[in-house]
Write a protein that holds these residues in place. Structure first.
Motif, PDB file in Angstrom:
ATOM      1  N   GLY A  46       1.145   8.989  -6.231  1.00 31.16           N
ATOM      2  CA  GLY A  46       1.139  10.395  -5.844  1.00 31.16           C
ATOM      3  C   GLY A  46      -0.053  10.763  -4.982  1.00 31.16           C
ATOM      4  N   ASP A  47      -0.593   9.783  -4.238  1.00 33.50           N
ATOM      5  CA  ASP A  47      -1.791  10.014  -3.426  1.00 33.50           C
ATOM      6  C   ASP A  47      -1.394  10.357  -1.992  1.00 33.50           C
ATOM      7  OD1 ASP A  47      -3.386   9.351  -5.608  1.00 33.50           O
ATOM      8  OD2 ASP A  47      -3.261   7.212  -5.135  1.00 33.50           O
ATOM      9  N   ILE A  48      -1.589  11.602  -1.605  1.00 31.60           N
ATOM     10  CA  ILE A  48      -1.147  12.050  -0.290  1.00 31.60           C
ATOM     11  C   ILE A  48      -1.993  11.475   0.834  1.00 31.60           C
ATOM     12  CG2 ILE A  48      -2.534  14.164  -0.381  1.00 31.60           C
ATOM     13  CD1 ILE A  48       0.976  13.928   1.125  1.00 31.60           C
ATOM     14  N   ALA A  49      -3.327  11.390   0.638  1.00 33.83           N
ATOM     15  CA  ALA A  49      -4.211  10.936   1.723  1.00 33.83           C
ATOM     16  C   ALA A  49      -3.920   9.491   2.135  1.00 33.83           C
ATOM     17  CB  ALA A  49      -5.674  11.109   1.325  1.00 33.83           C
ATOM     18  N   PRO A  50      -3.879   8.529   1.186  1.00 28.75           N
ATOM     19  CA  PRO A  50      -3.554   7.148   1.573  1.00 28.75           C
ATOM     20  C   PRO A  50      -2.167   7.025   2.190  1.00 28.75           C
ATOM     21  CG  PRO A  50      -4.450   7.217  -0.648  1.00 28.75           C
ATOM     22  CD  PRO A  50      -4.183   8.629  -0.244  1.00 28.75           C
ATOM     23  N   LEU A  51      -1.255   7.863   1.715  1.00 32.00           N
ATOM     24  CA  LEU A  51       0.103   7.819   2.241  1.00 32.00           C
ATOM     25  C   LEU A  51       0.127   8.253   3.703  1.00 32.00           C
ATOM     26  CD1 LEU A  51       3.119   7.361   1.786  1.00 32.00           C
ATOM     27  CD2 LEU A  51       3.279   9.716   0.937  1.00 32.00           C
ATOM     28  N   LEU A  52      -0.575   9.344   4.012  1.00 35.62           N
ATOM     29  CA  LEU A  52      -0.602   9.847   5.381  1.00 35.62           C
ATOM     30  C   LEU A  52      -1.202   8.833   6.343  1.00 35.62           C
ATOM     31  CD1 LEU A  52      -1.671  13.570   4.808  1.00 35.62           C
ATOM     32  CD2 LEU A  52       0.594  12.713   5.449  1.00 35.62           C
ATOM     33  N   GLU A  53      -2.163   8.043   5.857  1.00 36.41           N
ATOM     34  CA  GLU A  53      -2.790   7.027   6.709  1.00 36.41           C
ATOM     35  C   GLU A  53      -1.804   5.945   7.139  1.00 36.41           C
ATOM     36  OE1 GLU A  53      -6.052   5.421   4.602  1.00 36.41           O
ATOM     37  OE2 GLU A  53      -7.284   7.253   4.684  1.00 36.41           O
ATOM     38  N   LEU A  54      -0.756   5.752   6.353  1.00 37.85           N
ATOM     39  CA  LEU A  54       0.201   4.687   6.626  1.00 37.85           C
ATOM     40  C   LEU A  54       1.360   5.128   7.506  1.00 37.85           C
ATOM     41  CD1 LEU A  54       0.422   3.225   3.009  1.00 37.85           C
ATOM     42  CD2 LEU A  54      -0.741   2.181   4.960  1.00 37.85           C
ATOM     43  N   LEU A  55       1.526   6.430   7.678  1.00 34.45           N
ATOM     44  CA  LEU A  55       2.707   6.950   8.363  1.00 34.45           C
ATOM     45  C   LEU A  55       2.416   7.268   9.825  1.00 34.45           C
ATOM     46  CD1 LEU A  55       4.023   9.412   5.622  1.00 34.45           C
ATOM     47  CD2 LEU A  55       4.561   6.981   5.920  1.00 34.45           C
ATOM     48  N   SER A  56       3.356   6.940  10.682  1.00 32.34           N
ATOM     49  CA  SER A  56       3.276   7.319  12.087  1.00 32.34           C
ATOM     50  C   SER A  56       3.466   8.832  12.210  1.00 32.34           C
ATOM     51  CB  SER A  56       4.369   6.595  12.877  1.00 32.34           C
ATOM     52  OG  SER A  56       4.574   7.197  14.126  1.00 32.34           O
ATOM     53  N   PRO A  57       2.858   9.472  13.211  1.00 34.18           N
ATOM     54  CA  PRO A  57       3.085  10.911  13.420  1.00 34.18           C
ATOM     55  C   PRO A  57       4.562  11.244  13.636  1.00 34.18           C
ATOM     56  CG  PRO A  57       1.208  10.172  14.702  1.00 34.18           C
ATOM     57  CD  PRO A  57       1.858   8.929  14.147  1.00 34.18           C
ATOM     58  N   GLU A  58       5.328  10.260  14.119  1.00 32.34           N
ATOM     59  CA  GLU A  58       6.767  10.478  14.352  1.00 32.34           C
ATOM     60  C   GLU A  58       7.609   9.952  13.194  1.00 32.34           C
ATOM     61  OE1 GLU A  58       4.826   8.812  16.776  1.00 32.34           O
ATOM     62  OE2 GLU A  58       4.414  10.756  17.723  1.00 32.34           O
ATOM     63  N   ILE A  59       7.029   9.821  12.022  1.00 31.88           N
ATOM     64  CA  ILE A  59       7.720   9.251  10.878  1.00 31.88           C
ATOM     65  C   ILE A  59       9.039   9.973  10.590  1.00 31.88           C
ATOM     66  CG2 ILE A  59       6.346  10.698   9.320  1.00 31.88           C
ATOM     67  CD1 ILE A  59       7.794   7.221   8.496  1.00 31.88           C
ATOM     68  N   THR A  60      10.055   9.169  10.266  1.00 35.77           N
ATOM     69  CA  THR A  60      11.373   9.712   9.933  1.00 35.77           C
ATOM     70  C   THR A  60      11.917   8.959   8.718  1.00 35.77           C
ATOM     71  OG1 THR A  60      11.855  10.210  12.256  1.00 35.77           O
ATOM     72  CG2 THR A  60      13.726  10.113  10.758  1.00 35.77           C
ATOM     73  N   ARG A  87       0.830  -1.205   0.000  1.00 34.10           N
ATOM     74  CA  ARG A  87       0.000   0.000   0.000  1.00 34.10           C
ATOM     75  C   ARG A  87       0.865   1.256   0.000  1.00 34.10           C
ATOM     76  NH1 ARG A  87      -3.261  -0.773   5.207  1.00 34.10           N
ATOM     77  NH2 ARG A  87      -3.934   1.384   4.741  1.00 34.10           N
ATOM     78  N   PHE A  88       1.951   1.200   0.722  1.00 35.71           N
ATOM     79  CA  PHE A  88       2.882   2.330   0.774  1.00 35.71           C
ATOM     80  C   PHE A  88       3.461   2.611  -0.611  1.00 35.71           C
ATOM     81  CE2 PHE A  88       7.365   3.660   1.174  1.00 35.71           C
ATOM     82  CZ  PHE A  88       7.226   4.848   1.870  1.00 35.71           C
ATOM     83  N   LEU A  89       3.919   1.560  -1.285  1.00 31.27           N
ATOM     84  CA  LEU A  89       4.483   1.739  -2.618  1.00 31.27           C
ATOM     85  C   LEU A  89       3.437   2.277  -3.578  1.00 31.27           C
ATOM     86  CD1 LEU A  89       6.706   1.441  -4.700  1.00 31.27           C
ATOM     87  CD2 LEU A  89       6.118  -0.995  -4.914  1.00 31.27           C
ATOM     88  N   SER A  90       2.229   1.735  -3.501  1.00 37.68           N
ATOM     89  CA  SER A  90       1.153   2.184  -4.385  1.00 37.68           C
ATOM     90  C   SER A  90       0.830   3.647  -4.174  1.00 37.68           C
ATOM     91  CB  SER A  90      -0.091   1.326  -4.151  1.00 37.68           C
ATOM     92  OG  SER A  90      -1.165   1.775  -4.948  1.00 37.68           O
ATOM     93  N   ALA A  91       0.783   4.078  -2.909  1.00 38.83           N
ATOM     94  CA  ALA A  91       0.471   5.481  -2.612  1.00 38.83           C
ATOM     95  C   ALA A  91       1.561   6.406  -3.116  1.00 38.83           C
ATOM     96  CB  ALA A  91       0.271   5.658  -1.111  1.00 38.83           C
ATOM     97  N   CYS A  92       2.826   6.002  -2.940  1.00 38.25           N
ATOM     98  CA  CYS A  92       3.931   6.842  -3.395  1.00 38.25           C
ATOM     99  C   CYS A  92       3.949   6.967  -4.920  1.00 38.25           C
ATOM    100  CB  CYS A  92       5.261   6.269  -2.909  1.00 38.25           C
ATOM    101  SG  CYS A  92       5.558   6.430  -1.139  1.00 38.25           S
ATOM    102  N   VAL A  93       3.838   5.817  -5.591  1.00 34.05           N
ATOM    103  CA  VAL A  93       3.874   5.824  -7.052  1.00 34.05           C
ATOM    104  C   VAL A  93       2.672   6.560  -7.622  1.00 34.05           C
ATOM    105  CG1 VAL A  93       3.787   4.364  -9.102  1.00 34.05           C
ATOM    106  CG2 VAL A  93       5.254   3.726  -7.185  1.00 34.05           C
TER     107      VAL A  93
END
Length: 316
Positions: free
Chosen positions: A199-213, A191-197
């Motif tokens: 260019g979908d910001i909303a699905p990407l944000l759902e996968l990331l921790s608030p402390e993402i690094t 899902r992460f790869l799909s969101a990045c490729v």
């Protein structure tokens, strides 16, 4: 009653060494965090073994692990000086590991999987002294007794216990935990790869921790972020920027493919970018207990990709 010593010829001694090569490489890699250095250490261990009176060695495995561990400690002390002048963040070298189903080919280049091989854990172990790290690896990853470790490192058992306590105190709060099964982690990576490729910001944000690094290692050899990228906003824009760059490569006719690694990389899901069937980038995803991605380790330094070269030319 005296133990009968083995009667080996040179071919037999070589076979004994090769029987333990995978273990030796696994030990050296965990102590060093650098695959190429681990292979060099194991080669040096072979030279010590082949040049020794191996017919007088009662326990070849203990002998070889001892030699390898001591060589790795010496190498780690030298490497610490090199890291002081390293350009940008330093990451351990990624290596291929078995997947959860244990279906990866059984080759000497695969390390035995446990949590001490994850990039997150290897980074935590960077805070340890060389001796602390060696004791921690031998005890936590390979379950050697205190007496065995003391003999390997020429220390007393009391000193070894003290080293282990200090090491555990350093890592206990930062030690990564993996409550998610491999199928779920693989799904999140897809899902992460799909969101990045896409260019979908909303699905990407759902996968990331608030402390993402995002930590990128280019070593000054290739272009990479020279500081960690932190926070949802900065990281999401950074990742989408990388995806756009890859899209431009495709538009320019470059032979590029991006896919989930067919086997784990350091025990974690990973995304590999290939250019002309050569590994270009390795993105390893470290996830929290809620299934959110808390760290993306991006290895770009071509000098540190030897541990994943087996993927080159693999069409999946």
């Amino acid at each position: 009653m005296e133990q009968d010593l083995p009667t080996w010829d040179d071919a037999g001694a070589a076979q004994v060494f090769n029987d333990h090569r995978r273990l030796l490489t696994s030990v050296a890699y965990r102590v060093l965090g650098r695959w190429s250095d681990a292979e060099d250490v194991v080669q040096d261990a072979w030279l010590r073994w082949s040049g020794s009176d191996y017919t007088a060695v009662e326990d070849p495995k203990a002998f070889l692990v001892t030699v390898t561990t001591r060589l790795a400690i010496d190498q780690l002390r030298k490497a610490q000086t090199r890291k002081e002048s390293y350009v940008g963040p330093w990451l351990p070298e990624p290596v291929l590991t078995r997947d959860g189903a244990d279906t990866a080919p059984d080759t000497a280049d695969r390390v035995v999987l446990d949590d001490t091989v994850s990039l997150a854990m290897l980074l935590v172990m960077e805070t340890l002294s060389p001796l602390e790290r060696a004791v921690f690896v031998l005890r936590e990853a390979f379950d050697y007794s205190f007496a065995e470790i003391a003999a390997m490192l020429d220390r007393t058992e009391a000193a070894v216990r003290q080293l282990l306590v200090r090491a555990r105190n350093h890592v206990q709060d930062k030690r990564p935990r993996y409550p998610l099964d491999d199928v779920k982690r693989q799904s999140i990576a897809e899902r992460f790869l799909s969101a990045c490729v896409g260019g979908d910001i909303a699905p990407l944000l759902e996968l990331l921790s608030p402390e993402i690094t995002v930590i990128s290692d280019g070593g000054g050899v290739v272009t990479a972020a020279t500081r960690p990228v932190v926070g949802l906003d900065h990281v999401s824009r950074f990742l989408l920027g990388i995806a756009q760059k890859y899209a431009k490569y495709l538009d320019d006719g470059m032979d590029l493919r991006i896919e989930i690694a067919p086997v784990g990389v350091n025990g974690d899901p990973a995304i590999i970018a290939f250019a002309d069937d050569k590994v270009l980038y390795v993105y390893t995803l470290d996830m929290d207990e809620d299934g959110r991605i808390r760290t993306v380790f991006a290895m770009a330094n071509p000098e540190k990709l030897s541990g994943v070269r087996a993927l080159e030319g693999d069409t999946g």
